[in-house]
Design a protein around this motif. Structure first.
Motif, mmCIF file in Angstrom:
data_model
loop_
_atom_site.group_PDB
_atom_site.id
_atom_site.type_symbol
_atom_site.label_atom_id
_atom_site.label_comp_id
_atom_site.label_asym_id
_atom_site.label_seq_id
_atom_site.Cartn_x
_atom_site.Cartn_y
_atom_site.Cartn_z
ATOM 1 N N LEU A 39 -39.537 55.143 6.178
ATOM 2 C CA LEU A 39 -38.237 55.405 5.562
ATOM 3 C C LEU A 39 -37.872 54.338 4.526
ATOM 4 N N ALA A 40 -38.236 53.088 4.789
ATOM 5 C CA ALA A 40 -37.988 52.032 3.802
ATOM 6 C C ALA A 40 -38.789 52.289 2.535
ATOM 7 N N ASP A 41 -40.023 52.765 2.691
ATOM 8 C CA ASP A 41 -40.844 53.097 1.529
ATOM 9 C C ASP A 41 -40.215 54.235 0.740
ATOM 10 N N GLU A 42 -39.755 55.273 1.434
ATOM 11 C CA GLU A 42 -39.153 56.413 0.742
ATOM 12 C C GLU A 42 -37.859 56.021 0.013
ATOM 13 N N ALA A 43 -37.162 55.013 0.540
ATOM 14 C CA ALA A 43 -35.923 54.559 -0.099
ATOM 15 C C ALA A 43 -36.179 53.528 -1.201
ATOM 16 N N GLY A 44 -37.421 53.175 -1.428
ATOM 17 C CA GLY A 44 -37.742 52.194 -2.461
ATOM 18 C C GLY A 44 -37.377 50.784 -2.073
ATOM 19 N N LEU A 45 -37.423 50.480 -0.782
ATOM 20 C CA LEU A 45 -36.977 49.175 -0.296
ATOM 21 C C LEU A 45 -38.122 48.288 0.186
ATOM 22 N N LEU A 46 -39.367 48.665 -0.150
ATOM 23 C CA LEU A 46 -40.495 47.768 0.071
ATOM 24 C C LEU A 46 -40.737 47.000 -1.225
ATOM 25 N N VAL A 47 -40.563 45.690 -1.170
ATOM 26 C CA VAL A 47 -40.680 44.861 -2.378
ATOM 27 C C VAL A 47 -42.062 44.983 -3.003
ATOM 28 N N ASP A 48 -43.083 44.918 -2.169
ATOM 29 C CA ASP A 48 -44.476 45.036 -2.593
ATOM 30 C C ASP A 48 -45.142 46.004 -1.626
ATOM 31 N N PRO A 49 -45.185 47.304 -1.952
ATOM 32 C CA PRO A 49 -45.708 48.290 -1.004
ATOM 33 C C PRO A 49 -47.134 48.004 -0.543
ATOM 34 N N THR A 50 -47.969 47.466 -1.405
ATOM 35 C CA THR A 50 -49.351 47.175 -1.011
ATOM 36 C C THR A 50 -49.391 46.093 0.061
ATOM 37 N N ALA A 51 -48.623 45.016 -0.159
ATOM 38 C CA ALA A 51 -48.579 43.937 0.835
ATOM 39 C C ALA A 51 -47.936 44.417 2.133
ATOM 40 N N ALA A 52 -46.890 45.238 2.008
ATOM 41 C CA ALA A 52 -46.237 45.769 3.206
ATOM 42 C C ALA A 52 -47.182 46.668 3.988
ATOM 43 N N GLU A 53 -47.975 47.452 3.287
ATOM 44 C CA GLU A 53 -48.944 48.311 3.967
ATOM 45 C C GLU A 53 -49.991 47.474 4.694
ATOM 46 N N GLU A 54 -50.420 46.387 4.090
ATOM 47 C CA GLU A 54 -51.385 45.508 4.756
ATOM 48 C C GLU A 54 -50.795 44.937 6.047
ATOM 49 N N ARG A 55 -49.532 44.516 5.978
ATOM 50 C CA ARG A 55 -48.888 43.998 7.189
ATOM 51 C C ARG A 55 -48.755 45.103 8.243
ATOM 52 N N MET A 56 -48.428 46.301 7.792
ATOM 53 C CA MET A 56 -48.271 47.410 8.722
ATOM 54 C C MET A 56 -49.598 47.744 9.399
ATOM 55 N N ARG A 57 -50.681 47.735 8.653
ATOM 56 C CA ARG A 57 -51.997 47.982 9.249
ATOM 57 C C ARG A 57 -52.316 46.944 10.319
ATOM 58 N N GLY A 58 -52.015 45.681 10.022
ATOM 59 C CA GLY A 58 -52.272 44.627 11.001
ATOM 60 C C GLY A 58 -51.427 44.809 12.251
ATOM 61 N N PHE A 59 -50.149 45.180 12.064
ATOM 62 C CA PHE A 59 -49.259 45.395 13.199
ATOM 63 C C PHE A 59 -49.779 46.528 14.079
ATOM 64 N N LEU A 60 -50.207 47.624 13.459
ATOM 65 C CA LEU A 60 -50.716 48.759 14.222
ATOM 66 C C LEU A 60 -51.988 48.390 14.968
ATOM 67 N N ALA A 61 -52.871 47.632 14.319
ATOM 68 C CA ALA A 61 -54.127 47.238 14.954
ATOM 69 C C ALA A 61 -53.860 46.360 16.178
ATOM 70 N N VAL A 62 -52.971 45.391 16.030
ATOM 71 C CA VAL A 62 -52.640 44.498 17.144
ATOM 72 C C VAL A 62 -52.072 45.286 18.321
ATOM 73 N N ASN A 63 -51.359 46.367 18.019
ATOM 74 C CA ASN A 63 -50.736 47.167 19.069
ATOM 75 C C ASN A 63 -51.616 48.331 19.534
ATOM 76 N N GLY A 64 -52.890 48.304 19.128
ATOM 77 C CA GLY A 64 -53.848 49.262 19.656
ATOM 78 C C GLY A 64 -53.788 50.649 19.066
ATOM 79 N N VAL A 65 -53.102 50.808 17.947
ATOM 80 C CA VAL A 65 -53.013 52.121 17.318
ATOM 81 C C VAL A 65 -54.245 52.376 16.466
ATOM 82 N N GLY A 66 -54.887 53.541 16.669
ATOM 83 C CA GLY A 66 -56.057 53.893 15.902
ATOM 84 C C GLY A 66 -57.349 53.354 16.480
#
Length: 384
Positions: free
Chosen positions: A356-383
């Protein structure tokens, strides 16, 4: 590559981040609305920020976040419930936060108001001790140079036996105030311990007491901050306030309607969601300054799904979403919170914050935010 985001229903849905949006900073002070963002605190990464331990705050990151808010023309509402007052941050840390933040505000000409309450009291205090507790915190806030926000008090809610007890405590505090203050009405959805505030569980009856307190000393009240998530009640209350007393909406669900307003009526703002959407909030108020309410409404409406999601029940855990978005945007080194409250929301909930933050244009750097999101999901066993 698409990012696979988990949903609450167990599905995993592909999401491709969009392009970053540029949010303009104002060339001068915002004019058409007075707006405060209630800011969160950033814990020190290697601190013992575990349940029951005193908050160990990363002062540099916490104060830098406030400078970002000021740079967009908004004021900072300091040491409020967004800053985990009563949920991981105690009065000693809050008092230091007020002093440091007020000094930073002076250095850049930023606007600041700060919460004074009774959260340092222990046991079962008397009504007189509640009043003295308020006085102690008011002295710190006013002494730091911040406008005083009289926060709703768990201690007062526990000890008060009638509406007269509320009138007695608040009447004394208003009589003693050197400058007009902001009164804070926080509903039980934000803090269940505040049920029946102003002496009655019936909102209409409580509102009558609230208005009587304000009407007795309107010159001592700058405004009221109302967080009941009830737009109809807020609109009616706004019309009943004495002339010159602002209504600062605290409605993190219905703020687009209330801030833009209609028929010449509107609310100002003191909002936790503004800590997450401050660039968009500033752009909307700039549009109102330019007499363009349609653009302002469009901007605020684009953030509404994010606001409703972050503040979904249990509403008092909304701070987790704000801290998560701060981390996604690189404004804090890790996703953690004082008191371990980063565990207050699920992985699917936080994945939806990202989307939702991405859709609202509120990710300052979407590429960097996506990298952080991937790491968060991996740490939490998603995928895996």
């Amino acid at each position: 590559m698409s990012l696979l985001l988990p949903r609450a229903d167990g599905r995993v849905v592909a999401h491709t981040t969009g392009a970053p949006r540029e949010w303009p900073r104002p060339a001068g002070p915002l004019r058409s609305r007075t707006a405060f963002a209630a800011a969160h605190v950033v814990p020190r990464v290697l601190g013992e920020n575990v349940p029951g331990a005193p908050a160990d705050i990363d002062w540099d990151a916490t104060l830098a976040y406030r400078h970002r808010i000021w740079s967009y023309g908004l004021g900072v509402a300091e040491a409020m419930d967004t800053a985990q007052r009563g949920m991981g941050v105690g009065w000693p840390e809050a008092a230091e936060l007020v002093r440091r933040s007020a000094a930073e505000a002076r250095s850049v000409g930023g606007t600041i108001a700060a919460g004074a309450g009774t959260d340092h009291l222990t046991g079962t205090p008397s009504l007189a001790q509640v009043l003295d507790g308020y006085r102690e915190q008011v002295a710190v806030v006013a002494g730091a140079g911040a406008r005083v926000i009289l926060m709703a008090s768990r201690a007062l809610a526990a000890v008060a036996r009638s509406a007269d007890d509320y009138a007695s405590v608040y009447g004394a505090l208003l009589d003693e105030a050197d400058e007009p203050v902001i009164l804070h009405w926080l509903g039980p959805m934000f803090d269940p311990a505040l049920s029946g505030y102003w002496g009655n569980d019936d909102v209409a009856t409580a509102t009558k007491t609230f208005l009587e307190i304000i009407r007795a000393r309107p010159e001592k009240v700058d405004g009221v901050k109302v967080s009941l998530l009830d737009a109809e009640h807020e609109t009616a209350l706004r019309r009943e306030l004495p002339e010159g007393v602002r209504l600062y909406t605290g409605d993190d669900f219905n703020y687009p309607d209330l801030i833009v307003g209609e028929g010449g009526e509107h609310s100002d703002a003191l909002l936790g969601i503004f800590a997450a959407i401050y660039p968009a909030a500033s752009a909307a108020i700039q549009a109102l300054d330019a007499d363009d309410p349609a653009t302002a409404r469009s901007i605020l409406d684009s953030t509404k799904p994010l606001g409703r999601h972050i503040f979904e029940q249990p509403t008092f855990h909304y701070k987790t979403g704000i801290a998560f978005l701060s981390w996604l945007n690189g404004h804090q080194p890790g996703f953690s919170m004082a008191g371990g409250l980063h565990a207050g929301r699920s992985v699917p909930h936080l994945a939806e914050v990202f989307r939702l933050a991405d859709e609202a244009g509120l990710l300052v750097d979407p590429t960097a935010a996506e990298e952080r999101m991937r790491g968060f999901l991996a740490v939490n066993g998603v995928g895996r």
